[in-house]
Design an enzyme around this catalytic site. Structure first.
Site, PDB file in Angstrom:
ATOM      1  N   ARG A  15      16.414  -7.809  -5.271  1.00 24.80           N
ATOM      2  CA  ARG A  15      16.240  -8.378  -3.943  1.00 24.80           C
ATOM      3  C   ARG A  15      16.486  -9.874  -3.940  1.00 24.80           C
ATOM      4  O   ARG A  15      16.387 -10.519  -2.890  1.00 24.80           O
ATOM      5  CB  ARG A  15      14.794  -8.152  -3.506  1.00 24.80           C
ATOM      6  CG  ARG A  15      14.612  -7.048  -2.499  1.00 24.80           C
ATOM      7  CD  ARG A  15      13.114  -6.882  -2.345  1.00 24.80           C
ATOM      8  NE  ARG A  15      12.720  -6.327  -1.108  1.00 24.80           N
ATOM      9  CZ  ARG A  15      12.401  -5.043  -0.932  1.00 24.80           C
ATOM     10  NH1 ARG A  15      12.517  -4.184  -1.920  1.00 24.80           N
ATOM     11  NH2 ARG A  15      11.978  -4.631   0.228  1.00 24.80           N
ATOM     12  N   ARG A  58       9.352  -9.482   6.747  1.00 27.40           N
ATOM     13  CA  ARG A  58      10.175  -8.732   5.790  1.00 27.40           C
ATOM     14  C   ARG A  58      11.667  -8.912   6.105  1.00 27.40           C
ATOM     15  O   ARG A  58      12.498  -9.029   5.199  1.00 27.40           O
ATOM     16  CB  ARG A  58       9.784  -7.243   5.809  1.00 27.40           C
ATOM     17  CG  ARG A  58       8.470  -6.990   5.084  1.00 27.40           C
ATOM     18  CD  ARG A  58       7.817  -5.693   5.486  1.00 27.40           C
ATOM     19  NE  ARG A  58       8.560  -4.515   5.127  1.00 27.40           N
ATOM     20  CZ  ARG A  58       8.274  -3.290   5.584  1.00 27.40           C
ATOM     21  NH1 ARG A  58       7.247  -3.107   6.401  1.00 27.40           N
ATOM     22  NH2 ARG A  58       8.997  -2.265   5.199  1.00 27.40           N
TER      23      ARG A  58
HETATM   24  P1  AP5 Z   1       9.926  -1.486  -0.031  1.00 28.28           P
HETATM   25  O1  AP5 Z   1       9.008  -0.364  -0.195  1.00 28.28           O
HETATM   26  O2  AP5 Z   1      11.152  -1.539  -0.856  1.00 28.28           O
HETATM   27  O3  AP5 Z   1      10.265  -1.601   1.519  1.00 28.28           O
HETATM   28  P2  AP5 Z   1      11.596  -2.109   2.293  1.00 28.28           P
HETATM   29  O4  AP5 Z   1      12.734  -2.602   1.512  1.00 28.28           O
HETATM   30  O5  AP5 Z   1      11.032  -3.033   3.277  1.00 28.28           O
HETATM   31  O6  AP5 Z   1      12.232  -0.841   2.783  1.00 28.28           O
HETATM   32  P3  AP5 Z   1      11.559   0.302   3.522  1.00 28.28           P
HETATM   33  O7  AP5 Z   1      10.934   1.245   2.554  1.00 28.28           O
HETATM   34  O8  AP5 Z   1      10.695  -0.243   4.613  1.00 28.28           O
HETATM   35  O9  AP5 Z   1      12.818   0.952   4.264  1.00 28.28           O
HETATM   36  P4  AP5 Z   1      13.869   2.027   3.833  1.00 28.28           P
HETATM   37  O10 AP5 Z   1      15.225   1.396   3.943  1.00 28.28           O
HETATM   38  O11 AP5 Z   1      13.543   2.705   2.549  1.00 28.28           O
HETATM   39  O12 AP5 Z   1      13.710   3.034   5.058  1.00 28.28           O
HETATM   40  P5  AP5 Z   1      13.221   4.553   5.104  1.00 28.28           P
HETATM   41  O13 AP5 Z   1      14.210   5.427   4.414  1.00 28.28           O
HETATM   42  O14 AP5 Z   1      11.795   4.669   4.695  1.00 28.28           O
HETATM   43  O15 AP5 Z   1       9.159  -2.873  -0.281  1.00 28.28           O
HETATM   44  C1  AP5 Z   1       7.867  -3.116   0.241  1.00 28.28           C
HETATM   45  C2  AP5 Z   1       7.375  -4.469  -0.257  1.00 28.28           C
HETATM   46  O16 AP5 Z   1       7.241  -4.447  -1.700  1.00 28.28           O
HETATM   47  C3  AP5 Z   1       8.286  -5.669   0.034  1.00 28.28           C
HETATM   48  O17 AP5 Z   1       8.076  -6.191   1.343  1.00 28.28           O
HETATM   49  C4  AP5 Z   1       7.859  -6.636  -1.078  1.00 28.28           C
HETATM   50  O18 AP5 Z   1       6.635  -7.253  -0.777  1.00 28.28           O
HETATM   51  C5  AP5 Z   1       7.637  -5.705  -2.267  1.00 28.28           C
HETATM   52  N1  AP5 Z   1       8.842  -5.505  -3.085  1.00 28.28           N
HETATM   53  C6  AP5 Z   1       9.504  -4.311  -3.289  1.00 28.28           C
HETATM   54  N2  AP5 Z   1      10.559  -4.487  -4.082  1.00 28.28           N
HETATM   55  C7  AP5 Z   1      10.592  -5.814  -4.394  1.00 28.28           C
HETATM   56  C8  AP5 Z   1      11.494  -6.609  -5.174  1.00 28.28           C
HETATM   57  N3  AP5 Z   1      12.568  -6.078  -5.773  1.00 28.28           N
HETATM   58  N4  AP5 Z   1      11.227  -7.936  -5.264  1.00 28.28           N
HETATM   59  C9  AP5 Z   1      10.134  -8.497  -4.662  1.00 28.28           C
HETATM   60  N5  AP5 Z   1       9.267  -7.794  -3.905  1.00 28.28           N
HETATM   61  C10 AP5 Z   1       9.490  -6.468  -3.774  1.00 28.28           C
HETATM   62  O19 AP5 Z   1      13.359   4.841   6.680  1.00 28.28           O
HETATM   63  C11 AP5 Z   1      12.493   4.221   7.618  1.00 28.28           C
HETATM   64  C12 AP5 Z   1      12.163   5.227   8.759  1.00 28.28           C
HETATM   65  O20 AP5 Z   1      13.350   5.513   9.483  1.00 28.28           O
HETATM   66  C13 AP5 Z   1      11.618   6.579   8.283  1.00 28.28           C
HETATM   67  O21 AP5 Z   1      10.629   6.980   9.177  1.00 28.28           O
HETATM   68  C14 AP5 Z   1      12.824   7.527   8.323  1.00 28.28           C
HETATM   69  O22 AP5 Z   1      12.443   8.872   8.610  1.00 28.28           O
HETATM   70  C15 AP5 Z   1      13.653   6.928   9.453  1.00 28.28           C
HETATM   71  N6  AP5 Z   1      15.100   7.004   9.202  1.00 28.28           N
HETATM   72  C16 AP5 Z   1      15.740   6.772   8.015  1.00 28.28           C
HETATM   73  N7  AP5 Z   1      17.076   6.904   8.180  1.00 28.28           N
HETATM   74  C17 AP5 Z   1      17.273   7.207   9.497  1.00 28.28           C
HETATM   75  C18 AP5 Z   1      18.437   7.456  10.287  1.00 28.28           C
HETATM   76  N8  AP5 Z   1      19.675   7.416   9.765  1.00 28.28           N
HETATM   77  N9  AP5 Z   1      18.258   7.751  11.608  1.00 28.28           N
HETATM   78  C19 AP5 Z   1      17.014   7.808  12.150  1.00 28.28           C
HETATM   79  N10 AP5 Z   1      15.885   7.588  11.461  1.00 28.28           N
HETATM   80  C20 AP5 Z   1      16.003   7.284  10.139  1.00 28.28           C
END
Ligand code: AP5
Length: 220
Positions: free
Chosen positions: A88, A172
């Site tokens: 990241r 975020r």
């Molecule tokens: P992390 O858990 O990695 O969260 P994020 O990157 O903010 O990503 P998300 O999990 O929120 O989103 P996603 O893209 O996976 O979406 P999802 O598939 O769930 O990180 C959390 C925290 O940890 C960070 O803020 C930081 O503090 C820390 N951290 C983690 N890694 C780090 C690093 N490398 N360095 C430093 N800090 C770190 O989908 C979301 C929703 O949308 C779901 O409900 C799903 O059903 C729906 N959805 C998905 N795709 C679609 C679609 N095509 N159409 C309609 N709905 C959809």
């Protein structure tokens, strides 16, 4: 195959990585999941990470790099993995390059999940996952077929994340723009960048991704 999924919070990285682990056996390495497990266990790393994650900021590179280094050294990662949420920052990407070179290995591709930010709050605010198998759902966009029952494993227990609220999403997104977006030119220069249109339905994104992975396999 060794892949990175990059995209803003809520772009669908986790949804696709969990599916690919289930359907194609490619291990998902989610630094967010690892950190949430550390927080739940009350470990030293978890205690350091908890408030940072709840604020929507990034945990320190030193903690994250060590976590990934330990994980990818395990035998089940030999054949390949999807890095979901890592790297990241440029410092994390450089550390990953060193780890892979030390293992005489390399990345096969970096896939960007391209989305319009207006959709992200709805995706994140509605998100919940099955406590048992980790399948992801959404109140508005992807409810289970039978209300309150996981489509995959039949469990009736679900969980929501502490950082899935409107205020934290803004922080975020700011962190993504400032610290993670610079990775796009970094990997473009290495000839590894690909992208999917993550505004499409989950089914269409799955199809686009599967054909990209076939291309990656063919050129591996
Ligand atoms: P992390 O858990 O990695 O969260 P994020 O990157 O903010 O990503 P998300 O999990 O929120 O989103 P996603 O893209 O996976 O979406 P999802 O598939 O769930 O990180 C959390 C925290 O940890 C960070 O803020 C930081 O503090 C820390 N951290 C983690 N890694 C780090 C690093 N490398 N360095 C430093 N800090 C770190 O989908 C979301 C929703 O949308 C779901 O409900 C799903 O059903 C729906 N959805 C998905 N795709 C679609 C679609 N095509 N159409 C309609 N709905 C959809």
């Amino acid at each position: 195959m060794k892949l990175i999924f990059i995209g803003p919070p809520g772009s669908g990285k986790g949804t696709q990585a969990v599916r690919l682990e289930r359907e194609a056996g490619i291990i998902q390495l989610s630094t967010g999941d690892m950190l949430r497990a550390a927080v739940a266990s009350g470990s030293a790393i978890g205690q350091q990470a908890k408030s940072i994650m709840e604020a929507g900021e990034l945990v320190s590179d030193a903690i994250i790099v060590q976590m990934i280094q330990d994980r990818i050294a395990q035998p089940d990662c030999k054949k390949g993995f999807i890095l979901d949420g890592f790297p990241r920052t440029i410092a994390q990407a450089e550390a990953l390059d060193v780890m892979l070179t030390d293992q005489d290995s390399h990345l096969d591709g970096v896939i960007e999940f391209q989305v319009d930010e207006t959709i992200l709050v709805k995706r994140i605010a509605g998100r919940f996952t099955c406590k048992q198998c980790g399948e992801g759902y959404n109140d508005f966009l992807k409810p289970p077929a039978v209300d309150g029952v996981c489509d995959i494993c039949g469990s009736t227990e679900f969980k929501r994340r502490a950082d899935d609220n409107t205020e934290t999403v803004k922080t975020r997104l700011d962190a993504y723009r400032a610290q993670t977006e610079p990775l796009l030119p970094y990997y473009r220069e290495k000839g590894l960048m690909m992208s999917v249109d993550a505004m499409n339905s989950i089914e269409l994104v799955s199809k686009e991704l599967d054909s990209l992975l076939l291309q990656c396999q063919a050129s591996a």
